[in-house]
Design a protein around this motif. Sequence first.
Motif, PDB file in Angstrom:
ATOM      1  N   VAL A  35       0.841  -1.200   0.000  1.00  0.00           N
ATOM      2  CA  VAL A  35       0.000   0.000   0.000  1.00  0.00           C
ATOM      3  C   VAL A  35       0.876   1.251   0.000  1.00  0.00           C
ATOM      4  O   VAL A  35       0.582   2.235  -0.703  1.00  0.00           O
ATOM      5  N   ALA A  36       1.983   1.225   0.748  1.00  0.00           N
ATOM      6  CA  ALA A  36       2.888   2.379   0.777  1.00  0.00           C
ATOM      7  C   ALA A  36       3.484   2.630  -0.605  1.00  0.00           C
ATOM      8  O   ALA A  36       3.643   3.788  -1.021  1.00  0.00           O
ATOM      9  N   GLU A  37       3.821   1.568  -1.333  1.00  0.00           N
ATOM     10  CA  GLU A  37       4.374   1.733  -2.673  1.00  0.00           C
ATOM     11  C   GLU A  37       3.331   2.321  -3.624  1.00  0.00           C
ATOM     12  O   GLU A  37       3.645   3.195  -4.439  1.00  0.00           O
ATOM     13  N   LEU A  38       2.095   1.867  -3.514  1.00  0.00           N
ATOM     14  CA  LEU A  38       1.019   2.435  -4.327  1.00  0.00           C
ATOM     15  C   LEU A  38       0.808   3.904  -3.985  1.00  0.00           C
ATOM     16  O   LEU A  38       0.583   4.738  -4.877  1.00  0.00           O
ATOM     17  N   ASP A  39       0.876   4.223  -2.712  1.00  0.00           N
ATOM     18  CA  ASP A  39       0.694   5.609  -2.278  1.00  0.00           C
ATOM     19  C   ASP A  39       1.797   6.505  -2.834  1.00  0.00           C
ATOM     20  O   ASP A  39       1.536   7.629  -3.273  1.00  0.00           O
ATOM     21  N   THR A  40       3.027   6.011  -2.839  1.00  0.00           N
ATOM     22  CA  THR A  40       4.147   6.778  -3.386  1.00  0.00           C
ATOM     23  C   THR A  40       3.947   7.031  -4.878  1.00  0.00           C
ATOM     24  O   THR A  40       4.168   8.145  -5.374  1.00  0.00           O
ATOM     25  N   ALA A  41       3.529   5.991  -5.609  1.00  0.00           N
ATOM     26  CA  ALA A  41       3.280   6.149  -7.048  1.00  0.00           C
ATOM     27  C   ALA A  41       2.149   7.140  -7.294  1.00  0.00           C
ATOM     28  O   ALA A  41       2.213   7.966  -8.220  1.00  0.00           O
TER      29      ALA A  41
END
Length: 339
Positions: A35-41
Amino acid sequence: MSEIYEQPITHPAAWVRADLDISGVWTHRLDADDVAELDTALRGVNRMGLDLAHIGRDRFPLPRLAERLSAWADEIERGRGFVLVQGFPAQAYTPQDVEKIFWGLGCYLGQPVTQNPRGELMGHVMDYGRKFGGLDVRGYETNAHLPFHTDGCDLVGLMCLRKAKAGGLSSIVSALAVHNEIQAHHPEFLPVLYRGFHYIKREAAMTDDPVTASRVPVFGQTDGIVSCRYIRAQIEAACARTGTSLSALEQEALDCVDQLAADPRLHVDMDLQPGDMQLCNNYTILHSRTDFEDWDEPDRRRHMLRLWLSSRNRRRLAPDFPQHNGYGFGQIAEVAFGG
């Protein structure tokens, strides 16, 4: 008409419900790092001010998730035919940001294609107050039960933004398992289903060119690869619009497909929660939805996002079974598929 496949299909996509209960590997869960990676993208595309059509893999980098997305694509294209992804906290984001995240994930699975003649690339599956069964009405615009059917693409993705007050279950069934049942118990229906039917063209239903010129096969095969394409409501609407009738054998064949798809032994129901994503191979999976009761408040009403994608590795299809590319390419422009 392609040659009829007369042997049992043993491919992993020819599953029945008991196979899923045993395997238990068709549900994938995103963890906090995902989820953190999706949020960064997401924050990256928002900083660039990009709309959906300008977001691709290069502008939505997912270095951690990319390998898993590739494995999910393989499962959808060459394996079981579908995955269910859970664990995304959709309610923590605006609907517009959820769209961008769903779109960004989809770009790792395939190329988005248009879902109607207006060129829409992100579908919004909601009750628009339309009546199911109207010649120019698409089922996703209603709150009605949608019988098992396919859509106009290689891969269809559905993401839950909001649930209905009651009902609205999403159901899937293996079209190849349905084929196996027909081959084993009702082989007399296969020639009818492989020959196919004329379809209404929803957006042209009230024009002088309302139905497909050629028959659309329910099943087709090439080199032992069996594929399915089916929307009974559009077959019956074509008959109503042109004043023609199905033969008794055609009626029985379509009844058989519907009864098998609805058989609890074969299909599985999913009660999608906000953030859940269902991703299906449109040539091996038929999907359905139960009717639903919605909330009175507009901002609580059932809302699903829908993607139509052309797969990375396109399926080999029979010559009379042209590739689906949404509403974007001439060879299938006359076929108004879509739930």
